[in-house]
Write a protein that holds these residues in place. Sequence first.
Motif, short mmCIF file in Angstrom:
data_model
loop_
_atom_site.label_atom_id
_atom_site.label_comp_id
_atom_site.label_asym_id
_atom_site.label_seq_id
_atom_site.Cartn_x
_atom_site.Cartn_y
_atom_site.Cartn_z
N PHE A 131 12.27 5.80 5.10
CA PHE A 131 11.41 6.29 4.02
C PHE A 131 9.94 6.07 4.34
CE2 PHE A 131 8.85 5.41 0.28
CZ PHE A 131 9.00 6.60 -0.43
N ALA B 266 16.93 8.92 8.12
CA ALA B 266 17.92 8.00 7.57
C ALA B 266 19.27 8.17 8.26
CB ALA B 266 18.07 8.22 6.07
N LEU C 213 14.57 2.51 -3.48
CA LEU C 213 15.26 2.06 -2.28
C LEU C 213 15.04 0.57 -2.04
CD1 LEU C 213 14.47 5.02 0.16
CD2 LEU C 213 16.61 4.56 -1.04
N HIS C 214 13.85 0.08 -2.40
CA HIS C 214 13.55 -1.35 -2.24
C HIS C 214 14.33 -2.19 -3.24
CE1 HIS C 214 11.18 -5.00 -1.56
NE2 HIS C 214 11.06 -5.08 -2.87
N ILE D 83 18.39 -0.99 -0.22
CA ILE D 83 18.71 -0.06 0.88
C ILE D 83 17.62 -0.10 1.95
CG2 ILE D 83 19.03 2.37 1.47
CD1 ILE D 83 20.38 2.79 -1.17
N GLU D 84 16.37 -0.10 1.51
CA GLU D 84 15.26 -0.18 2.47
C GLU D 84 14.17 -1.07 1.89
OE1 GLU D 84 11.82 2.66 4.43
OE2 GLU D 84 13.83 3.50 4.21
#
Length: 358
Positions: free
Chosen positions: A10, A102, A235-236, A240-241
């Motif tokens: 991302f 991804a 996502l954080h 996930i990321e």
Amino acid sequence: MYDDGYQKPFLITYTNTASFVFYLLPYVTRRLWADQWGLSKSARSTIVYQSLEQELDIDAEPAVELIAPVDQVDRPLTMKETARMALGFCFLWFIANWALNAALAYTSVASATILSGTSGMFTLAVGRMFRVETLTLVKIGAVLTAFVGVILVAISDGSPDGQPDPIGSLIIYQAATSLPVLGDFLALMSSVFYAFYVVFIKVQIREESRIDMQLFFGFVGLFNIFLSWPMGVILHLVGIERFEIPTTHNAVVIILLNMFITLSSDYLYVIAMLKTTPLVVTIGLGLTIPVAVIGDSFLGKPAAAQVLAGALLVIVAFIAVGVENAKPSVGHDLLSGDFLDDARAQQSRVRLEHEDPL
């Protein structure tokens, strides 16, 4: 950069897309210069942006005026229309590029490369659906030939175990080992969104002279900065990321280099697409394979016979679709047998009739 353990699909996509905002600088500079010298509105429009015209012969201009006034379809886009178009393009472009980045965290590079190679098929199908591409045997053969070439190269360069590399986030690593099909799905989704965004531009813009490309890409970068960050927060929060500042010198250099490459390559790519067709530039992207083969040969790394065969197939496919696109009879379609854009074809014929006596 992935080898250094900094795998942030991302963040990489976000920074690459955000780099487009730099295109607003020359646009704003030209507008300020025009305001300072007090140019009229009509004169100002001529210096704000100059498209890469295919025909520079000034004698051809009166011929255009003899045909018909510029209608709603062919008139230049206003700033508001350009911003609205950039908004739609921003999300299509971001999803396509993020999905491919991804996918590399969930599946092998070979698998992601092969599935992303289906973009030619989707581009031809979506382009035919929106009547900007014709469906011919040559184009179908070129798409399949290029796809076979990509498969040969991907299989040759694939890792022996076929597993994705370990990544920083535990959640992503577990998904990569337990759900490899997710990475394949993301790579396939990237191809689909790629086809839609490239056809979207062709349908909406049609000709480069209708739009200020620097303003368009500047808006894309601006909208990305202000509208795409919530996805990174989600996502954080779900793990996930994780958002992490790059700590190594190599990671910082590669991020900046990717931003510069995206800033220049995608701009040229869209201009090339507007001057040709979505399918031509899609297959043309595969020319990175033979270029890489040539580069490796200069570095003393001879390519395997399988890679050479794949590179040759990509070159053949590109030449075939380019020649087919240059034919005057390219409008004949397997499904309808008619020219897909009768109005533009008729306009071209009338222009030639007016130019013949000259």
